[in-house]
Write an enzyme that holds these catalytic residues in place. Structure first.
Site, mmCIF file in Angstrom:
data_model
loop_
_atom_site.group_PDB
_atom_site.id
_atom_site.type_symbol
_atom_site.label_atom_id
_atom_site.label_comp_id
_atom_site.label_asym_id
_atom_site.label_seq_id
_atom_site.Cartn_x
_atom_site.Cartn_y
_atom_site.Cartn_z
ATOM 1 N N HIS A 46 60.655 12.061 -13.637
ATOM 2 C CA HIS A 46 60.594 12.161 -12.183
ATOM 3 C C HIS A 46 61.996 12.404 -11.631
ATOM 4 C CE1 HIS A 46 61.298 7.916 -13.191
ATOM 5 N NE2 HIS A 46 61.913 7.796 -12.023
ATOM 6 N N THR A 49 64.172 16.875 -8.848
ATOM 7 C CA THR A 49 64.783 18.086 -9.410
ATOM 8 C C THR A 49 65.346 17.779 -10.790
ATOM 9 O OG1 THR A 49 66.886 17.568 -8.283
ATOM 10 C CG2 THR A 49 65.397 19.127 -7.183
ATOM 11 N N ARG A 50 65.342 18.795 -11.671
ATOM 12 C CA ARG A 50 65.936 18.684 -13.000
ATOM 13 C C ARG A 50 66.700 19.958 -13.327
ATOM 14 N NH1 ARG A 50 64.174 14.641 -16.495
ATOM 15 N NH2 ARG A 50 63.823 12.815 -15.188
ATOM 16 N N LYS A 268 72.234 15.322 -5.213
ATOM 17 C CA LYS A 268 71.792 14.387 -6.246
ATOM 18 C C LYS A 268 72.808 14.354 -7.376
ATOM 19 C CE LYS A 268 68.156 13.921 -9.764
ATOM 20 N NZ LYS A 268 66.913 14.537 -10.312
ATOM 21 N N HIS A 273 74.207 7.995 -19.440
ATOM 22 C CA HIS A 273 74.297 6.635 -19.988
ATOM 23 C C HIS A 273 74.910 5.686 -18.965
ATOM 24 C CE1 HIS A 273 73.110 8.683 -23.560
ATOM 25 N NE2 HIS A 273 74.237 9.325 -23.664
ATOM 26 N N CYS A 317 65.342 5.555 -13.631
ATOM 27 C CA CYS A 317 64.501 6.165 -14.654
ATOM 28 C C CYS A 317 65.019 5.683 -16.008
ATOM 29 C CB CYS A 317 64.509 7.690 -14.549
ATOM 30 S SG CYS A 317 66.078 8.470 -14.964
ATOM 31 N N LYS A 350 64.096 20.193 -19.310
ATOM 32 C CA LYS A 350 64.188 21.649 -19.148
ATOM 33 C C LYS A 350 63.404 22.404 -20.211
ATOM 34 C CE LYS A 350 68.693 21.352 -19.542
ATOM 35 N NZ LYS A 350 68.799 19.939 -20.019
#
Length: 380
Positions: A46, A49-50, A268, A273, A317, A350
């Site tokens: 989620h 955007t990625r 964003k 990590h 996430c 992706k």
């Protein structure tokens, strides 16, 4: 009576929804099971955007998968009738000897991708939002961009249904096993199912579904932030390429403002990590703490000061990391009718489209047309 299928997919996030779609499109009687809704906010797929990019410093072995994933996202857009990919260009940046810059440059040279190299001054002149240190070198690759993950998952799941697949949501898998006749039995909190083939795409829950992955596919808590730009014109799709970069504070990534349907706007960004917090996916701390915001905001104020306005939203996430941060795409050595996709280490979405295709191919043929030697389970 126990239901029988050609194939069952456990987990319907980015990878599992794509696997179910590719199975159904190939005429398989397929069932997909997810403990949550489709899509949901509890896992790793989620965040509105990625990033998708061709310049890939992680390993040149990913490039054929990226080429195929671009083609498959285009096909999915066409079949679903909705734009899922937005081209912004991509920036990979860091000191000249950093893995991020050097590896991305090598990727472009080896694969004859178009690119430009920009020093920090040229980067700022072309994209004024970027205020990077003097030693920064940036690689701009025009074909990078962003995917809309929740809509990608919805597209795969919706079209899988249209091709005949069944979806069971809000159903938790309790276990699975191989019967004497070599069929796979899957037990859930709502029933038992039989299949010729099983694909497990459990994300952060992989080690719970496949205990041999305990200590090998490790969930990690991750935080994201959306900040209100002080100069919005510098952070739109046409003026602010997706990026990832290496600086003295660590490795970070970010995306432009994107608000096609009333979702939270804002620049964003996240830190790979984040705070190094290993977690249990069932008990992960989903609250956002001041330390989470401070870590990301301090970075933004230093390197993207015109974007570091008010915090509009934050989200939690999970990454699921392998030791070498490469994927696991394989069949089980003692159960070849079971295929697994795991350990995407924060950079897998992706390629969800091609991973789904690979999973379907391995389930049906025992192998994929893609070279997946890098991703074998035995290496872990």
């Amino acid at each position: 009576m126990t239901e029988h299928y050609d194939a069952i997919v456990i987990g319907l996030g980015g990878m599992g929804s794509a696997a179910l779609y590719h199975l159904a499109k190939r005429g398989q009687k397929a069932l997909g099971i997810d403990q949550f809704a489709i899509p949901h906010q509890r896992g790793s797929s989620h965040g509105l955007t990625r990033i998708i990019r061709l310049a890939y410093y992680e390993d040149l072995a990913y490039v054929p998968l990226l080429r195929r994933s671009y083609a498959l996202w285009t096909e999915l857009e066409r079949e679903f009738g909705e734009q899922l990919f937005y081209q912004t260009g991509s920036i990979d940046m860091g000191p000249a000897d950093s893995d991020v810059f050097r590896g991305s440059l090598e990727s472009c040279i080896e694969n004859d991708f178009p690119y430009q190299v920009l020093d920090s001054r040229a980067l700022r002149a072309r994209f004024p939002a970027y205020q990077m240190p003097a030693e920064t070198m940036a690689l701009y690759q025009p074909q990078g961009g962003l995917l809309v993950p929740e809509r990608c998952i919805t597209a795969h799941a919706t079209l899988a249904q249209q091709h005949g697949a069944k979806l069971h949501t809000g159903e938790r898998v309790l276990g699975w096993g191989i019967l004497p006749d070599e069929r796979v039995q899957v037990r859930s909190n709502q029933g038992n199912y039989l299949a010729e083939k099983l694909i497990i795409c459990g994300g952060a829950w992989m080690a719970k579904l496949l205990p041999t992955l305990a200590g090998k596919a490790i969930p990690e808590r991750q935080a994201l932030i959306w900040l209100q730009p002080k100069q919005p014109d510098l952070f739109g799709l046409e003026s602010f390429p997706v990026w990832n970069g290496q600086v003295e504070e660590g490795r970070y990534y970010g995306l432009p403002e994107f608000n096609p349907s009333g979702n939270t706007p804002g620049m964003k960004l996240g830190r790979y990590h984040h705070r190094g917090e290993i977690c249990d996916p069932d008990t992960v701390d989903r609250a956002v703490h001041p330390e989470d915001e401070a870590l990301l905001r301090t970075f933004a104020e230093r390197y993207f000061p015109t974007g570091a306005g008010a915090t509009l939203d934050m989200a939690i996430c999970m990454f699921t990391n392998t030791a070498d941060e490469h994927f696991v795409l394989d069949t089980l050595p003692d159960a070849p009718q079971v295929s697994v996709a795991a350990g995407f280490s924060g950079h897998g979405f992706k390629m969800a489209s091609v991973v789904g295709e690979i999973m379907a191919e391995m389930a049906l043929q025992g192998q994929s047309q893609q070279d997946i030697a890098l991703f074998r389970l035995a290496r872990l």
